[in-house]
Design a protein around this motif. Sequence first.
Motif, mmCIF file in Angstrom:
data_model
loop_
_atom_site.group_PDB
_atom_site.id
_atom_site.type_symbol
_atom_site.label_atom_id
_atom_site.label_comp_id
_atom_site.label_asym_id
_atom_site.label_seq_id
_atom_site.Cartn_x
_atom_site.Cartn_y
_atom_site.Cartn_z
ATOM 1 N N MET A 1 48.881 36.031 32.924
ATOM 2 C CA MET A 1 47.884 36.844 32.223
ATOM 3 C C MET A 1 47.176 37.770 33.212
ATOM 4 N N LYS A 2 47.162 39.062 32.902
ATOM 5 C CA LYS A 2 46.490 40.026 33.769
ATOM 6 C C LYS A 2 44.987 39.862 33.655
ATOM 7 N N LEU A 3 44.297 39.760 34.789
ATOM 8 C CA LEU A 3 42.852 39.587 34.799
ATOM 9 C C LEU A 3 42.098 40.880 35.053
ATOM 10 N N PHE A 4 42.617 41.736 35.952
ATOM 11 C CA PHE A 4 41.778 42.832 36.427
ATOM 12 C C PHE A 4 42.641 43.904 37.093
ATOM 13 N N GLN A 5 42.248 45.166 36.937
ATOM 14 C CA GLN A 5 42.877 46.238 37.693
ATOM 15 C C GLN A 5 41.861 47.357 37.886
ATOM 16 N N GLU A 6 41.994 48.072 38.993
ATOM 17 C CA GLU A 6 41.182 49.247 39.265
ATOM 18 C C GLU A 6 42.134 50.311 39.800
ATOM 19 N N LYS A 7 42.615 51.169 38.923
ATOM 20 C CA LYS A 7 43.652 52.127 39.308
ATOM 21 C C LYS A 7 43.121 53.333 40.074
ATOM 22 N N PRO A 8 42.045 53.972 39.633
ATOM 23 C CA PRO A 8 41.595 55.149 40.383
ATOM 24 C C PRO A 8 41.051 54.777 41.762
ATOM 25 N N GLU A 9 41.319 55.630 42.746
ATOM 26 C CA GLU A 9 40.638 55.519 44.028
ATOM 27 C C GLU A 9 39.227 56.076 43.857
#
Length: 372
Positions: A1-9
């Motif tokens: 299960m995916k918990l977290f992502q922050e794609k933009p720098e």
Amino acid sequence: MKLFQEKPEVHQYGGAQEFVEDFQIGEGDFVLAGKSVLEAHFAGLEKTGAVIRCKSRYGQGEPTDLMVDALLADFRKTGCGRIIAIGGGAVIDMAKILVLDGDAPAADIYQRRTELNKVRSLVAVPTTCGAGSEVSSVSIAEVTELHTKLGLACDEIYPDHAVLIPELLKELPWHFFVTSAIDALIHAIESYVSPKSNLYTRMFAKQAMEMLLGGFRKLAGEGQGCRESLYEEFLVASNMAGISFANAGTGAVHAMSYPLSGVYHVTHGEANYQFLTAVFQAYQEKAPEGDIGGLNEFLAVILGCGPGRVYREIEELLGSLIHRKPLREYGMKEEEIRAFAESVETTQQRLLNQSYVKFTADEMEEIYRKLY
């Protein structure tokens, strides 16, 4: 299960010119911005060779599918490969659609009736301290045929870079400064109790709440003259709240605000402000045993009150900064109460499914009637 992502720098600069030079803005770039911020902070940008457009070229107010269509028609003639969005949530949300391939109209894009493929990069520079759009995968616009706002949420429209420049907040009138910051607070609070929240998203949400409520208390105590000292703090807090809601989502506050914005063109932050405490008081009544208990205890420490008083304290604090009007003062009619509730139930399932309590149309009708 995916918990977290922050794609933009995420980047931060002391001034606009430093950003322009570091990102080497020039030929092949399409700059979409608000007119006032362009004139105040980006004088001479036209000399770089970039294509520069003001949002007002495509219409006034918050985005509609017709405004996005006008923008798309103009943009598709330029051949630009990178988009620079400098503005509030409206500007950034419109710019997000430009990264997509194809020639579909905006209504089809927002209703996902066409394939969504990202083929261009996006640099998002917020000029308000509320939307968090620079770090989210959501674009919101009114679909005129439906008379309500819809949110397109997909990874393809994530910005590649989020750029924070605190001095850009100087152009915000007091009303928009406060309502945008309230919107950021709502992002943090709603995402904290979302069924999709987790340790990572709550960490960002709690930090944002602490910074924003602390700032609101300073504004209430010292007055508008202290706002300049809060630009960086509010901009960073808005960004953190955006990271939280980009992963956990917002809920019924946003969902119930959309018909008000769509029909009566109330700005996004102000529309959300109408529903914040009423929705959370209803959450408390319907499910006091869940995550809202931890939220209330956290807010109580910041506000210096008991957990049972936090929403009254928030209402009084925000009310000392900006008056919250009854819905009827926007022109809303009593016979529209039920229609608004049914519209939300029909068109906003994405947000209702992310709510702490999933309201029925009857339950939302009660809230609209209470605020009418």
